[in-house]
Design a protein around this motif. Structure first.
Motif, mmCIF file in Angstrom:
data_model
loop_
_atom_site.group_PDB
_atom_site.id
_atom_site.type_symbol
_atom_site.label_atom_id
_atom_site.label_comp_id
_atom_site.label_asym_id
_atom_site.label_seq_id
_atom_site.Cartn_x
_atom_site.Cartn_y
_atom_site.Cartn_z
ATOM 1 N N ILE A 8 0.831 -1.201 0.000
ATOM 2 C CA ILE A 8 0.000 0.000 0.000
ATOM 3 C C ILE A 8 0.868 1.255 0.000
ATOM 4 O O ILE A 8 0.604 2.222 -0.727
ATOM 5 C CB ILE A 8 -0.953 -0.008 1.211
ATOM 6 C CG1 ILE A 8 -2.019 -1.101 1.024
ATOM 7 C CG2 ILE A 8 -1.627 1.356 1.397
ATOM 8 C CD1 ILE A 8 -2.845 -1.376 2.263
ATOM 9 N N ALA A 9 1.926 1.240 0.803
ATOM 10 C CA ALA A 9 2.819 2.400 0.877
ATOM 11 C C ALA A 9 3.537 2.626 -0.454
ATOM 12 O O ALA A 9 3.708 3.771 -0.891
ATOM 13 C CB ALA A 9 3.834 2.218 2.004
ATOM 14 N N VAL A 10 3.955 1.537 -1.109
ATOM 15 C CA VAL A 10 4.611 1.665 -2.422
ATOM 16 C C VAL A 10 3.630 2.241 -3.432
ATOM 17 O O VAL A 10 3.964 3.169 -4.191
ATOM 18 C CB VAL A 10 5.144 0.296 -2.904
ATOM 19 C CG1 VAL A 10 5.607 0.395 -4.353
ATOM 20 C CG2 VAL A 10 6.299 -0.169 -2.028
ATOM 21 N N ARG A 11 2.428 1.703 -3.452
ATOM 22 C CA ARG A 11 1.410 2.191 -4.392
ATOM 23 C C ARG A 11 1.118 3.672 -4.180
ATOM 24 O O ARG A 11 1.071 4.451 -5.139
ATOM 25 C CB ARG A 11 0.121 1.385 -4.219
ATOM 26 C CG ARG A 11 -1.026 1.788 -5.141
ATOM 27 C CD ARG A 11 -2.359 1.331 -4.588
ATOM 28 N NE ARG A 11 -2.660 1.984 -3.316
ATOM 29 C CZ ARG A 11 -3.660 1.621 -2.507
ATOM 30 N NH1 ARG A 11 -4.435 0.605 -2.833
ATOM 31 N NH2 ARG A 11 -3.871 2.266 -1.375
ATOM 32 N N ASP A 12 0.936 4.061 -2.930
ATOM 33 C CA ASP A 12 0.549 5.443 -2.640
ATOM 34 C C ASP A 12 1.682 6.437 -2.861
ATOM 35 O O ASP A 12 1.445 7.604 -3.165
ATOM 36 C CB ASP A 12 0.045 5.557 -1.196
ATOM 37 C CG ASP A 12 -1.275 4.824 -0.976
ATOM 38 O OD1 ASP A 12 -1.905 4.439 -1.979
ATOM 39 O OD2 ASP A 12 -1.659 4.630 0.193
ATOM 40 N N GLY A 13 2.921 5.967 -2.709
ATOM 41 C CA GLY A 13 4.056 6.886 -2.831
ATOM 42 C C GLY A 13 4.760 6.842 -4.165
ATOM 43 O O GLY A 13 5.709 7.598 -4.391
ATOM 44 N N TYR A 14 4.284 5.986 -5.068
ATOM 45 C CA TYR A 14 5.001 5.782 -6.329
ATOM 46 C C TYR A 14 4.894 6.988 -7.260
ATOM 47 O O TYR A 14 3.815 7.517 -7.509
ATOM 48 C CB TYR A 14 4.459 4.553 -7.051
ATOM 49 C CG TYR A 14 5.022 4.381 -8.442
ATOM 50 C CD1 TYR A 14 6.361 4.036 -8.623
ATOM 51 C CD2 TYR A 14 4.224 4.578 -9.569
ATOM 52 C CE1 TYR A 14 6.889 3.883 -9.900
ATOM 53 C CE2 TYR A 14 4.744 4.421 -10.842
ATOM 54 C CZ TYR A 14 6.082 4.077 -11.004
ATOM 55 O OH TYR A 14 6.609 3.931 -12.256
ATOM 56 N N GLU A 15 6.047 7.391 -7.754
ATOM 57 C CA GLU A 15 6.130 8.375 -8.834
ATOM 58 C C GLU A 15 7.082 7.812 -9.878
ATOM 59 O O GLU A 15 8.200 7.414 -9.541
ATOM 60 C CB GLU A 15 6.649 9.721 -8.312
ATOM 61 C CG GLU A 15 5.689 10.417 -7.354
ATOM 62 C CD GLU A 15 6.173 11.806 -6.959
ATOM 63 O OE1 GLU A 15 7.164 12.264 -7.564
ATOM 64 O OE2 GLU A 15 5.569 12.394 -6.059
ATOM 65 N N PRO A 16 6.658 7.752 -11.144
ATOM 66 C CA PRO A 16 7.507 7.158 -12.188
ATOM 67 C C PRO A 16 8.893 7.799 -12.223
ATOM 68 O O PRO A 16 9.030 9.024 -12.081
ATOM 69 C CB PRO A 16 6.729 7.451 -13.475
ATOM 70 C CG PRO A 16 5.313 7.595 -13.030
ATOM 71 C CD PRO A 16 5.380 8.237 -11.674
ATOM 72 N N ALA A 17 9.900 6.963 -12.375
ATOM 73 C CA ALA A 17 11.281 7.448 -12.431
ATOM 74 C C ALA A 17 11.796 7.373 -13.863
ATOM 75 O O ALA A 17 11.253 6.644 -14.698
ATOM 76 C CB ALA A 17 12.161 6.618 -11.508
ATOM 77 N N THR A 18 12.846 8.110 -14.112
ATOM 78 C CA THR A 18 13.497 8.069 -15.431
ATOM 79 C C THR A 18 14.979 7.786 -15.229
ATOM 80 O O THR A 18 15.828 8.680 -15.377
ATOM 81 C CB THR A 18 13.304 9.400 -16.187
ATOM 82 O OG1 THR A 18 13.739 10.482 -15.341
ATOM 83 C CG2 THR A 18 11.853 9.611 -16.558
ATOM 84 N N PRO A 19 15.300 6.542 -14.863
ATOM 85 C CA PRO A 19 16.713 6.211 -14.634
ATOM 86 C C PRO A 19 17.543 6.363 -15.901
ATOM 87 O O PRO A 19 17.087 6.041 -16.999
ATOM 88 C CB PRO A 19 16.658 4.751 -14.165
ATOM 89 C CG PRO A 19 15.355 4.240 -14.656
ATOM 90 C CD PRO A 19 14.419 5.384 -14.667
#
Length: 235
Positions: free
Chosen positions: A201-212
């Motif tokens: 749940i924490a990963v889902r709620d805090g996820y912002e796409p990255a551009t490595p």
């Protein structure tokens, strides 16, 4: 399929006594065969480890500060690709215990054909609870196919698979287990189910796409985006 929040509520309501009954009915005793700690290739062994468990292993007195984040954990390989130089790149979710060149957990040692974990006292919940899992969406399933299952009382009348105890491939299954050990295992199993869903749940709620960038890896866990060494990546 239920929401992760509903699954978390189910996990929190799991009865340790019912889980212990189910574990007793299947039976288990670790034979120290090492099968759950080893793999033929690096990607074969992906035991999920939480960020705080990584730090606990780093700080353990057993190792006297000799391990850092990358010694303990590696990114889950899913979603990553390999560069021409053999490095990984891309973004992924969560961490797995680190493996050696043979695909074995770095904390696994074998002597005279008997396996052992040098991090036994500090081992993560997924290691404490193997070979069992609870069938809930949002929780991880350990390596090995499920070979047995027991429906818990709350699920027997509904026929719902959610919450079923599963047993995965292990030569220690079917052996007698004491009630005390079954209850200890059940308590750890419930804690793991709750923790995995809270993490998801924490990963889902805090996820912002990255551009490595080229040769860069970004790992998303419950604490945010991190680099390979566990250092938070500032947006």
């Amino acid at each position: 399929m239920q929401s992760l929040e509903a699954e978390l509520d189910t996990a929190r309501q799991l009865s340790i006594a019912d889980l212990a009954d189910a574990i007793e009915s299947i039976g288990f005793e670790c034979t120290r065969c090492g099968a759950c700690c080893t793999g033929e290739a690096e990607d074969d062994h992906t035991a999920t480890v939480f960020p705080d468990e990584i730090r606990d292993l780093e700080a353990s007195d057993t190792y006297d500060g000799e391990y850092d984040w990358r010694d303990v954990a590696r990114p889950m390989p899913y979603g990553l690709s390999e560069t021409d130089d053999g490095d990984l790149e891309g973004e992924t979710f969560e961490w797995a215990l680190q493996t050696d060149s043979c695909g074995d957990c770095v904390f696994y040692e074998e002597a005279d054909g008997v396996g052992g974990c040098v991090a036994h006292d500090d081992r993560p919940l997924i290691c404490q609870t193997y070979p069992f899992s609870v069938a809930l969406a949002g929780t991880s399933q350990p390596m090995g196919e499920a070979v047995d299952s027991v429906a818990l009382p709350a699920q027997r009348d509904t026929g719902d698979e959610e919450g079923t105890l599963r047993a995965h491939e292990c030569e220690g299954l079917g052996r007698e287990i004491s009630r005390e050990d079954a209850e200890e295992l059940a308590g750890a199993l419930k804690e793991r189910a709750v923790r995995e869903l809270e993490e998801a749940i924490a990963v889902r709620d805090g996820y912002e796409p990255a551009t490595p960038g080229p040769g860069e890896v970004v790992v998303h866990d419950s604490e945010g985006a991190k680099g390979l060494d566990g250092t938070p990546i500032e947006e």
